[in-house]
Design a protein around this motif. Sequence first.
Motif, short mmCIF file in Angstrom:
data_model
loop_
_atom_site.label_atom_id
_atom_site.label_comp_id
_atom_site.label_asym_id
_atom_site.label_seq_id
_atom_site.Cartn_x
_atom_site.Cartn_y
_atom_site.Cartn_z
N LEU A 42 0.83 -1.20 0.00
CA LEU A 42 0.00 0.00 0.00
C LEU A 42 0.87 1.26 0.00
CD1 LEU A 42 -2.64 1.49 0.05
CD2 LEU A 42 -2.85 0.99 2.51
N TRP A 43 1.94 1.24 0.77
CA TRP A 43 2.83 2.41 0.82
C TRP A 43 3.53 2.62 -0.53
CZ3 TRP A 43 3.01 6.65 3.19
CH2 TRP A 43 4.17 7.45 3.20
N LYS A 44 3.87 1.52 -1.21
CA LYS A 44 4.49 1.63 -2.54
C LYS A 44 3.54 2.32 -3.51
CE LYS A 44 4.24 -1.63 -5.56
NZ LYS A 44 4.34 -2.88 -6.37
N TYR A 45 2.29 1.87 -3.57
CA TYR A 45 1.32 2.47 -4.49
C TYR A 45 0.96 3.90 -4.09
CZ TYR A 45 0.59 -1.90 -7.01
OH TYR A 45 0.76 -3.02 -7.80
N THR A 46 0.91 4.15 -2.79
CA THR A 46 0.63 5.51 -2.32
C THR A 46 1.74 6.46 -2.73
OG1 THR A 46 -0.65 4.70 -0.41
CG2 THR A 46 0.24 6.93 -0.27
N SER A 47 2.97 6.03 -2.55
CA SER A 47 4.12 6.87 -2.91
C SER A 47 4.15 7.14 -4.42
CB SER A 47 5.43 6.18 -2.48
OG SER A 47 5.45 5.98 -1.08
N GLU A 48 3.84 6.12 -5.21
CA GLU A 48 3.80 6.29 -6.66
C GLU A 48 2.73 7.28 -7.06
OE1 GLU A 48 3.24 2.44 -8.36
OE2 GLU A 48 5.29 1.77 -7.92
N PHE A 49 1.56 7.17 -6.44
CA PHE A 49 0.47 8.10 -6.76
C PHE A 49 0.83 9.53 -6.38
CE2 PHE A 49 -3.18 10.56 -5.26
CZ PHE A 49 -3.87 10.68 -6.46
N GLN A 50 1.40 9.71 -5.18
CA GLN A 50 1.75 11.05 -4.73
C GLN A 50 2.80 11.68 -5.63
OE1 GLN A 50 0.26 12.86 -2.32
NE2 GLN A 50 -1.19 11.18 -2.04
N TYR A 51 3.77 10.89 -6.06
CA TYR A 51 4.81 11.40 -6.96
C TYR A 51 4.19 11.89 -8.27
CZ TYR A 51 8.69 11.49 -10.24
OH TYR A 51 9.57 11.88 -11.21
N LYS A 52 3.32 11.06 -8.87
CA LYS A 52 2.68 11.44 -10.13
C LYS A 52 1.76 12.65 -9.95
CE LYS A 52 2.69 6.72 -11.98
NZ LYS A 52 1.85 5.54 -12.30
N PHE A 53 1.04 12.69 -8.81
CA PHE A 53 0.10 13.78 -8.55
C PHE A 53 0.83 15.12 -8.47
CE2 PHE A 53 -2.03 16.55 -5.47
CZ PHE A 53 -3.29 16.67 -6.06
N TYR A 54 1.90 15.16 -7.67
CA TYR A 54 2.61 16.43 -7.49
C TYR A 54 3.46 16.79 -8.70
CZ TYR A 54 0.92 16.87 -2.76
OH TYR A 54 0.09 17.03 -1.68
N ARG A 55 3.94 15.80 -9.44
CA ARG A 55 4.66 16.07 -10.68
C ARG A 55 3.73 16.74 -11.68
NH1 ARG A 55 5.70 13.33 -15.52
NH2 ARG A 55 7.76 13.80 -16.42
N LYS A 56 2.51 16.21 -11.79
CA LYS A 56 1.52 16.79 -12.70
C LYS A 56 1.16 18.20 -12.26
CE LYS A 56 -2.97 15.63 -14.76
NZ LYS A 56 -4.09 14.65 -14.75
N LYS A 57 1.06 18.40 -10.95
CA LYS A 57 0.72 19.72 -10.41
C LYS A 57 1.82 20.73 -10.72
CE LYS A 57 -1.31 21.63 -6.21
NZ LYS A 57 -1.66 21.34 -4.79
N ARG A 58 3.08 20.31 -10.57
CA ARG A 58 4.21 21.21 -10.86
C ARG A 58 4.23 21.60 -12.34
NH1 ARG A 58 6.96 17.68 -7.29
NH2 ARG A 58 7.83 16.52 -9.06
N ILE A 59 3.95 20.64 -13.20
CA ILE A 59 3.92 20.92 -14.64
C ILE A 59 2.83 21.93 -14.97
CG2 ILE A 59 3.44 19.91 -16.91
CD1 ILE A 59 4.80 17.33 -15.90
N LYS A 60 1.65 21.75 -14.37
CA LYS A 60 0.54 22.69 -14.60
C LYS A 60 0.89 24.09 -14.14
CE LYS A 60 -3.48 19.61 -14.58
NZ LYS A 60 -4.73 19.26 -13.86
N ASN A 61 1.54 24.17 -12.98
CA ASN A 61 1.93 25.48 -12.45
C ASN A 61 2.95 26.17 -13.35
OD1 ASN A 61 0.26 25.26 -10.22
ND2 ASN A 61 1.85 24.38 -8.91
#
Length: 244
Positions: free
Chosen positions: A219-238
């Motif tokens: 669960l921690w592996k998938y959570t970490s992967e999701f958070q990385y993708k989420f914030y990477r996408k957010k940084r790109i949008k910004n």
Amino acid sequence: MQINSALQSIFDNFDNSGKLFIAGSRNVIKLFDYEGAVINVKAFKVPNWFNKIIYNYFRESKAKRSYTYATLLLERGIGTPKPIAYYEEKSIFGLEKSYYVSQHLEFDLMFRDLVENNNYPDRELILKQFMSFCYKLHQNGIEFLDHSPGNTLIKKENDSEYSFYLVDLNRMIFHKEMAFEQRMKNLSRLTPYQDMIQIMSKEYAKLSNEEESLVFDTLWKYTSEFQYKFYRKKRIKNKLRLFN
């Protein structure tokens, strides 16, 4: 589906009536009095020209899917506000407006409140009971694709018991059964906090007879992967906004 005159009047006058409940960037939810009760009417954003055709000929609308999935959840004993109706307006170009109607649920908190407040009363108890709810969801083969902090409403029944209700239902997959990896990935969008993951993992391990360490690590592996993708996408949008 057949729509009575009272509901038709609500749809026809949606923009200028009702009590605003949520004004989202894509969808709007309003409250209305209907047959002695309060109902929740969700108006979906009018789709672009391509999706107008898709939703008209090739895929069910979000409104219809919400109604269908809510019915299926209740048949399986999974909490969600009771569905009442869905409504679609179509033109020669395809789907235009669409609405999903359900009973309005008076709730005490959302799962998001547990994420944002680590001192929330009964936080650990609620998390444990929520895992029982999620385990039942998975045992029924239900993969809720929008399983995020804002899409579970929580109602306190008494001093030691909480009930859980899923909302925003238009994206689900119904399996005969769900594999362990699917289950863990399905829980990965709920919280970024390790202390919550530890409580959730321990409870899910008890329910599923899996090793606690395996549940936590996966669960921690998938959570970490999701958070990385989420914030990477957010940084790109910004960054893109800076150039506009």
